[in-house]
Design a protein around this motif. Structure first.
Motif, short mmCIF file in Angstrom:
data_model
loop_
_atom_site.label_atom_id
_atom_site.label_comp_id
_atom_site.label_asym_id
_atom_site.label_seq_id
_atom_site.Cartn_x
_atom_site.Cartn_y
_atom_site.Cartn_z
N VAL A 6 0.73 -1.42 0.05
CA VAL A 6 -0.06 0.06 0.09
C VAL A 6 0.97 1.10 -0.17
O VAL A 6 1.90 1.11 0.47
CB VAL A 6 -0.97 -0.01 1.24
CG1 VAL A 6 -1.84 1.28 1.42
CG2 VAL A 6 -1.89 -1.40 1.06
N ILE A 7 0.44 2.10 -0.80
CA ILE A 7 1.21 3.53 -0.98
C ILE A 7 1.33 4.14 0.41
O ILE A 7 0.19 4.23 1.22
CB ILE A 7 0.54 4.37 -1.96
CG1 ILE A 7 1.79 5.33 -2.62
CG2 ILE A 7 -0.52 5.05 -1.56
CD1 ILE A 7 2.67 4.72 -3.48
N ASN A 8 2.18 5.14 0.65
CA ASN A 8 1.97 5.82 1.96
C ASN A 8 2.67 7.13 1.62
O ASN A 8 3.02 7.38 0.38
CB ASN A 8 2.77 5.30 3.06
CG ASN A 8 4.37 5.20 2.83
OD1 ASN A 8 5.04 5.84 2.51
ND2 ASN A 8 4.95 3.75 3.09
N ALA A 9 2.78 8.20 2.51
CA ALA A 9 2.97 9.45 2.59
C ALA A 9 4.18 9.75 1.67
O ALA A 9 4.42 10.48 0.86
CB ALA A 9 2.61 10.38 3.69
N SER A 10 5.18 8.69 2.18
CA SER A 10 6.61 9.01 1.52
C SER A 10 6.65 8.57 0.40
O SER A 10 7.93 8.62 -0.20
CB SER A 10 7.49 8.35 2.91
OG SER A 10 7.36 7.02 2.81
#
Length: 363
Positions: A6-10
Motif C-alpha cells: 500500500v502506498i504511503n505518504a513518503s
C-alpha cells in the motif's frame, strides 16, 4: 494492487497519482506535485498534493488530499488494536453510497489487512476549513450539522442487519459491552491522572460513574433501540474537528470526515455528542431542545417514524458518548497540548450536559 505494498505518504509518486485519478482526468498525466501536511488529526495523517498536469485543462483537479496512517507509532498501534483504520476504509468502500450525508468524494482506496496500512485519496475541499472543537460553534452552524446527521441516520435507520456481512462494522451486543467495559476500566486511571489539574473533581467523578455503570448505560441504550427507537449507522465521533465548514459559496456548508469510529448505534447519540461538546453551555441550554426537534422532524421528512419525545429520550441517553470518547481517545493517541485542551472540552461540556438533563440519575 497485486503484490505491491500500500502506498504511503513518503512513497507517493506521479505515476500513482495519475493512476488513482484516472477516472477524473480523461487521460491526463500528473507530471509533478508538492505535498504538505494539513489538519490536526492525531489518528491519521492528512496530506494535500498540489498537482501539475501534462495539459492545461481547468477541469483537472488542482489538488487532492490523501489520508494515511498516523506518523506516530503510538497512534498507529492503537488504531490497529481498536480497528479504527479498517472502519474508515470500510465506510468509504462499502457504505458511502447508502447515505446522503455530505462526505468527501474518494478517488482511490487502498488497504492492507495484514499491516493495517491504508491510503484514501479524496477531493480537496480547499474552500472549507476544519471546525474548532475547543472554540465551539454558533447555533446556525449546529443547525446545519444536525441536518447532515439526518443524512447518515435516516437511510440506515432500521436497516443495519443488511450489513452484517461487513465484519468491520461493530454491532452492539454483550461481548462488545464487556470489551468496552474492560477498555474503559483500563484507561480511566490514566485519564484521571492526566486531567486532574485541568478538570474539577465533580467532572472527574462523572468519568468514574460512567465507567462504573457502563453496562447499565449500554442496557438503557439497547432498550431504547429495541423499543421505541431503532439502530442505525452512527459516526461515533461527530464533533467539530471532524467537520469541514464551507468558507465560500463553492464549498458544501458541512462535509463530514474521519470515519474511524463508524458503528451501529443510536442516531440521537451523534446529535448529543455534537451539541454537548460543540456548543458552549449557555447556548446549548437555550437551543438544544429546539435542535433535537429539528433533528426529529428531519428524520420524519426522510421517512423515519420518530416522535419528538422518543428522540429526546435517545438524545439524553447519548449525552454520555462524548465523555466516554474523551476517556478512550486521550489515552490511545500521542499526547499534545492541543489534544489535551480538546479532550478537556470533550469531557467537561458533556459532564455539564449530563447533569442538566438528568442522565446521571438514571445510571
Amino acid at each position: 494492487m497485486g503484490d505491491r505494498a500500500v502506498i504511503n505518504a513518503s512513497t507517493v509518486d506521479a505515476a500513482w497519482l495519475t493512476e488513482a485519478l484516472a477516472a477524473a482526468s480523461n487521460g491526463a498525466r500528473v507530471t509533478g506535485f508538492t505535498a504538505a501536511s494539513i489538519g490536526t488529526g492525531q489518528v491519521g495523517e492528512n496530506v494535500r498534493f498540489e498537482l501539475a498536469w501534462d495539459r492545461d485543462d481547468p477541469a483537472l483537479p488542482a489538488s487532492v488530499v490523501a489520508k494515511f496512517p498516523s506518523a506516530s507509532d503510538i497512534s498507529r498501534e492503537a488504531a490497529k488494536l481498536t480497528g479504527t483504520y479498517v472502519r474508515e476504509v470500510g465506510f468509504y468502500r462499502d457504505l458511502r453510497d447508502h447515505v446522503t450525508m455530505t462526505v468527501p468524494d474518494v478517488h482511490r482506496v487502498e488497504w492492507d489487512p495484514d499491516t493495517h496500512e491504508f491510503a484514501l485519496l479524496m477531493n480537496d475541499l480547499c474552500d472549507s476549513e476544519q471546525g474548532d472543537q475547543i472554540a465551539g460553534c454558533a447555533v446556525e452552524v449546529a443547525e446545519t450539522v444536525i441536518d447532515e446527521a439526518v443524512g447518515l441516520h435516516a437511510p440506515t435507520w432500521g436497516r443495519t442487519d443488511e450489513w452484517r456481512s461487513f465484519d468491520w462494522l461493530g454491532y452492539p451486543d454483550a461481548e462488545r459491552t464487556m470489551q468496552m467495559t474492560g477498555l474503559l476500566q483500563m484507561l480511566l486511571p490514566g485519564f484521571l491522572d492526566r486531567f486532574a489539574e485541568r478538570m474539577s473533581a465533580d467532572d472527574l467523578d462523572v468519568g468514574r460513574l460512567l465507567v462504573e455503570r457502563y453496562g447499565r448505560w449500554s442496557d438503557l441504550v439497547t432498550e431504547w433501540a429495541e423499543g421505541p427507537g431503532d439502530w442505525c449507522v452512527t459516526h461515533g465521533d461527530y464533533r467539530l474537528d471532524n467537520l469541514l465548514l464551507g468558507r465560500t459559496a463553492h464549498a458544501p456548508t458541512v462535509t463530514v470526515v474521519d470515519w474511524q469510529t463508524v458503528a451501529v448505534g443510536i442516531g440521537p447519540a451523534d446529535v448529543a455528542y455534537f451539541t454537548g461538546a460543540g456548543l458552549l453551555a449557555d447556548e446549548r441550554r437555550a437551543h438544544e431542545r429546539r435542535l433535537v426537534e429539528r433533528y426529529a422532524a428531519g428524520l420524519r421528512n426522510a421517512g423515519v417514524e420518530a416522535d419528538d419525545d422518543t428522540i429526546w429520550d435517545g438524545y439524553v441517553l447519548g449525552t454520555a458518548s462524548g465523555y466516554l470518547m474523551a476517556v478512550i481517545a486521550s489515552q490511545i493517541v500521542e499526547q499534545t497540548e492541543r489534544g489535551d485542551a480538546m479532550f478537556t472540552a470533550m469531557a467537561e461540556r458533556p459532564a455539564e450536559q449530563m447533569r442538566d438533563l438528568g442522565l446521571l440519575d438514571r445510571l
